[in-house]
Design an enzyme around this catalytic site. Structure first.
Site, PDB file in Angstrom:
ATOM      1  N   HIS A 139      47.543 -37.151  92.434  1.00 10.64           N
ATOM      2  CA  HIS A 139      48.732 -36.796  91.654  1.00 10.64           C
ATOM      3  C   HIS A 139      49.236 -37.998  90.857  1.00 10.64           C
ATOM      4  O   HIS A 139      49.546 -37.882  89.662  1.00 10.64           O
ATOM      5  CB  HIS A 139      49.819 -36.293  92.610  1.00 10.64           C
ATOM      6  N   GLU A 140      49.299 -39.159  91.495  1.00  4.29           N
ATOM      7  CA  GLU A 140      49.813 -40.349  90.813  1.00  4.29           C
ATOM      8  C   GLU A 140      48.850 -40.846  89.742  1.00  4.29           C
ATOM      9  O   GLU A 140      49.265 -41.262  88.660  1.00  4.29           O
ATOM     10  CB  GLU A 140      50.096 -41.455  91.833  1.00  4.29           C
ATOM     11  N   GLU A 202      55.271 -32.965  86.339  1.00  2.00           N
ATOM     12  CA  GLU A 202      54.931 -32.906  87.760  1.00  2.00           C
ATOM     13  C   GLU A 202      53.898 -31.812  88.030  1.00  2.00           C
ATOM     14  O   GLU A 202      52.948 -32.024  88.789  1.00  2.00           O
ATOM     15  CB  GLU A 202      56.191 -32.664  88.589  1.00  2.00           C
TER      16      GLU A 202
END
Length: 266
Positions: A139-140, A202
């Site tokens: 995700h990062e 996100e």
């Protein structure tokens, strides 16, 4: 007439600059406005990152630190391979990956532009395997690859200065970059140093992150249970419309919908 000409000139300049600053996100293909150069973003983020790391106590857990590094390097390698195979080899030079575990009880992690990833010890309390940690690091990494920080900076420029003086703000953006970066990166802010991305960012990072972890050989199916654990361990929930993050229910639902396609395609 002169006033009208001036307004039209500024508007035309703004449109041309916006068109010149358009890009697209790898994997998803979403169009985005990027008014800040990669060099400026990397320079300002490195300054913020170095300042943070000077004051952040590193974890004394050799086992967990090694886990963060191991998973991070595998995902970074898979991500770079994807970029090279899809005509984006030039993007690889923007990344100098680092993976750090810091002594902090927050259940959080963040990635600065350029691939500077920090995981908090508090988050590791929920991690039971390399696969689960890959959900977070994937995700990062996705935030960095998608240039979400650049997009946020560009949004700040547009919001602060408006179309009338867009040309002037862009010509002087280097001087104002530190102030804008402080707002975007949020280093030292009350709720930690995670970049204040929008819900759209996100959700995009969730999707891309699952793909990157899959490419690295990790099992994306664990993402559902991991986010359920994150949800169960969270504090009072903020309504989605008031949050920069999608609701837990929406996030888990979107992941469930995306998994079949990701597993069959990648």
């Amino acid at each position: 007439m002169k006033k009208l000409i001036a307004i039209l000139t500024v508007t035309l300049t703004a449109v041309l600059l916006l068109l010149a600053g358009c890009g697209s996100v790898p994997v998803t293909g979403r169009r985005q406005v990027l008014l800040v150069s990669d060099q400026e973003v990397l320079s300002s983020s490195l300054t913020q990152y170095n300042a943070y790391m000077k004051s952040a106590p590193k974890s004394t857990s050799a086992q967990q630190s090694a886990m963060v590094t191991r998973v991070g390097k595998k995902i970074a390698a898979a991500t770079e391979q994807y970029l090279k195979q899809n005509g984006l080899a030039g993007e690889v030079k923007n990344f100098a990956w680092e993976f750090n575990l810091v002594k902090d009880p927050q259940v959080n992690a963040f990635c600065m532009p350029g691939g500077k990833i920090v995981v908090y010890e508090g988050l590791m309390e929920l991690v039971t395997s390399d696969d689960e940690l890959a959900v977070v690091i994937g995700h990062e990494v996705a935030h960095a690859v998608a240039k979400h920080s650049n997009e946020r900076m560009s949004q700040q420029i547009l919001a602060q200065y408006g179309a009338r003086i867009l040309n002037r703000s862009l010509s002087q953006k280097s001087a104002a970059m530190q102030a804008i970066a402080n707002q975007v990166y949020g280093v030292g802010a009350q709720y930690g140093v995670m970049l204040p991305f929008s819900r759209k960012h996100e959700s995009e990072a969730d999707y891309m992150g699952l793909i990157f972890m899959r490419m690295a050989g990790y099992n994306p199916d664990v993402a559902i249970n991991f986010w359920k654990k994150m949800s169960a361990g969270g504090s009072a929930k903020v309504p989605e419309r008031m949050s920069t993050h999608p609701s837990d229910t929406r996030r888990i639902g979107d992941i469930q919908k995306a998994l079949p396609e990701i597993k069959s395609k990648y």
